[in-house]
Write an enzyme that holds these catalytic residues in place. Sequence first.
Site, PDB file in Angstrom:
ATOM      1  CG  ASP A 147       0.302   9.290   0.572  1.00 59.76           C
ATOM      2  OD1 ASP A 147       0.215   8.124   1.002  1.00 59.76           O
ATOM      3  OD2 ASP A 147      -0.375  10.238   1.014  1.00 59.76           O
ATOM      4  CG  HIS A 174      -2.020  -1.035   1.077  1.00 62.97           C
ATOM      5  ND1 HIS A 174      -3.296  -0.720   0.681  1.00 62.97           N
ATOM      6  CD2 HIS A 174      -2.005  -2.379   1.230  1.00 62.97           C
ATOM      7  CE1 HIS A 174      -4.025  -1.822   0.612  1.00 62.97           C
ATOM      8  NE2 HIS A 174      -3.250  -2.847   0.950  1.00 62.97           N
TER       9      HIS A 174
HETATM   10  P1  ADQ Z   1      -2.999   6.201   4.646  1.00 61.72           P
HETATM   11  O1  ADQ Z   1      -1.589   6.638   4.853  1.00 61.72           O
HETATM   12  O2  ADQ Z   1      -3.809   6.059   5.868  1.00 61.72           O
HETATM   13  O3  ADQ Z   1      -3.091   4.846   3.797  1.00 61.72           O
HETATM   14  P2  ADQ Z   1      -4.850   7.579   2.705  1.00 61.72           P
HETATM   15  O4  ADQ Z   1      -4.783   6.811   1.448  1.00 61.72           O
HETATM   16  O5  ADQ Z   1      -4.941   9.037   2.482  1.00 61.72           O
HETATM   17  O6  ADQ Z   1      -3.615   7.352   3.661  1.00 61.72           O
HETATM   18  O7  ADQ Z   1      -6.121   7.096   3.508  1.00 61.72           O
HETATM   19  C1  ADQ Z   1      -6.528   7.748   4.652  1.00 61.72           C
HETATM   20  C2  ADQ Z   1      -7.988   7.414   4.933  1.00 61.72           C
HETATM   21  O8  ADQ Z   1      -8.269   7.824   6.265  1.00 61.72           O
HETATM   22  C3  ADQ Z   1      -8.934   8.129   4.006  1.00 61.72           C
HETATM   23  O9  ADQ Z   1     -10.003   7.286   3.684  1.00 61.72           O
HETATM   24  C4  ADQ Z   1      -9.397   9.327   4.848  1.00 61.72           C
HETATM   25  O10 ADQ Z   1     -10.703   9.764   4.576  1.00 61.72           O
HETATM   26  C5  ADQ Z   1      -9.345   8.756   6.237  1.00 61.72           C
HETATM   27  N1  ADQ Z   1      -9.058   9.842   7.199  1.00 61.72           N
HETATM   28  C6  ADQ Z   1      -7.929  10.583   7.285  1.00 61.72           C
HETATM   29  N2  ADQ Z   1      -8.081  11.503   8.265  1.00 61.72           N
HETATM   30  C7  ADQ Z   1      -9.308  11.362   8.768  1.00 61.72           C
HETATM   31  C8  ADQ Z   1     -10.062  12.030   9.783  1.00 61.72           C
HETATM   32  N3  ADQ Z   1      -9.580  13.048  10.485  1.00 61.72           N
HETATM   33  N4  ADQ Z   1     -11.289  11.591  10.050  1.00 61.72           N
HETATM   34  C9  ADQ Z   1     -11.817  10.560   9.352  1.00 61.72           C
HETATM   35  N5  ADQ Z   1     -11.169   9.906   8.388  1.00 61.72           N
HETATM   36  C10 ADQ Z   1      -9.931  10.293   8.096  1.00 61.72           C
HETATM   37  C11 ADQ Z   1      -2.145   3.926   3.239  1.00 61.72           C
HETATM   38  C12 ADQ Z   1      -1.098   4.524   2.309  1.00 61.72           C
HETATM   39  C13 ADQ Z   1      -1.772   5.328   1.216  1.00 61.72           C
HETATM   40  C14 ADQ Z   1      -2.754   4.442   0.453  1.00 61.72           C
HETATM   41  C15 ADQ Z   1      -3.688   3.707   1.407  1.00 61.72           C
HETATM   42  C16 ADQ Z   1      -4.553   2.660   0.693  1.00 61.72           C
HETATM   43  O11 ADQ Z   1      -0.197   5.351   3.057  1.00 61.72           O
HETATM   44  O12 ADQ Z   1      -0.812   5.881   0.317  1.00 61.72           O
HETATM   45  O13 ADQ Z   1      -3.526   5.240  -0.426  1.00 61.72           O
HETATM   46  O14 ADQ Z   1      -2.950   3.035   2.421  1.00 61.72           O
HETATM   47  O15 ADQ Z   1      -3.762   1.781  -0.048  1.00 61.72           O
END
Ligand code: ADQ
Length: 465
Positions: free
Chosen positions: A364, A156
Amino acid sequence: MGRLVVVSNRVADLTKSTQSGGLAVGLADALKRRGGLWVGWSGETSTDADDATPELTTAGNVAMATIPLTPDDYANYYLGFANSVLWPLFHYRLDLVDFHSEFLDSYRKVNRRFADSLLPLLKPNDTIWIHDYHLIPLASELRKRGCTQRIGFFLHIPFPPPEVLAAAPGHKWLADSFLAYDLVGFQTQTDVANLAHYAEDHMQLSAPVDGRMSGPAGDLHLACFPIGIDTQAFAELAASPADDVQVDTMRRMVLDRKQIIGVDRLDYSKGLPDRMKAFGRLLDLYPEHMKKVTFLQIAPPTREDVDAYADIRHELESLSGSINGRFADFNWTPIRYIHRSVAREKLAALYRVSRAGLVTPLRDGMNLVAKEYVAAQNPDDPGVLILSKFAGAAEELAEALIVNPYDIDAMAAAIDRALTMPIEERKERHSALYKRVAEGDALAWQKAFLDALEAAPNGITLDVA
Ligand code: ADQ
């Protein structure tokens, strides 16, 4: 078609009728369709964890098996090798790597333990799908125990270039572990190319042809499967705005103020300090936005037991305080910084009422917030996505305003452009972006990976040292 067995660090609770994250939605669909098993850490620690049998629960035709960790393994495997070595290193942050030799021992031990716990639960026709950096060596441990089922792996987070990976203690062993998989999936072509280069340079594998490499130690099958969100469901959620968001929006409209939004886990890879500085520069360089714009940053803390995470929290609190101190007026606070999780309905509504989405990670894997922001927009009056070129999502979302997250002034200029962009251009960019986010949703991602895994020749039995 046999069962699907998913293994990941944490297991989503499939007894809940709605799943929030794209990953949980995508995997839950595949598991429910074919029946399956999801295995992961329970989130608990106990001193007798090594002797515990997995705790099993079921939801329809899907079973979930969770395994506890010992407190030592939580410290050395989870906080240690996974989150203080692999996470920073795979995000190109060699400066933040904190290595102790017991970390690697514990990482190997936990992967052996997962293999021991999983083996008795497997059936001959199962397809096994292992997720993320916590569990890279799991397939080789399963192969050593005689497992011949198809096993796929999906990373991921980003995969770094060979010269960065080479700084990881045990890097050759770690990379050799990929040979035990029938298919290794990444978020982007850049990640695929990085492992291919390493494999050519350090593992004597041939150059890739259609994602296949071979050499004396075995074969490697690599491909890119960009992860998506549950686009339609998220768009529907956003179209029915939460009441308090509506009230807040009306208040801003009366004052003729636009909102910019950032939503991230509080992680140093997300580029939050530079983003706040860019907002400050916007007010310096383009004073016409003064009192006309607010920046809402939502960033709940994570992994607070790791020092680097406590540091970023302090840095952000001080930065938002100093920018607000410099620019705020009695009726205008430029930065609103919310340090907790927000319900998905509210998040979707907040994206929709924000004129710009600032997604500026320093590195990311994909970044699902970028896709959520696009899905949530009103197609008749959409906001503008500002996206880091170092987010995996930038490979797909070219119609966003693509920025270099290290260039503060250029980010300030992009924010200005987003705030002043004519409606026609906003609509054109948004419709192209939405189409791609809708086509490449979570279901398409999961299906593409599993189709490729099931087409792979079956029966790797090699023994990886
Ligand atoms: P993450 O590093 O967690 O995931 P991301 O892909 O942006 O990063 O996903 C974050 C999720 O958490 C999103 O669905 C977002 O809506 C939710 N989120 C963030 N802050 C929040 C808040 N304050 N309240 C509620 N929800 C919140 C890892 C990798 C990424 C990759 C994903 C999936 O680091 O690059 O895209 O896995 O493979």
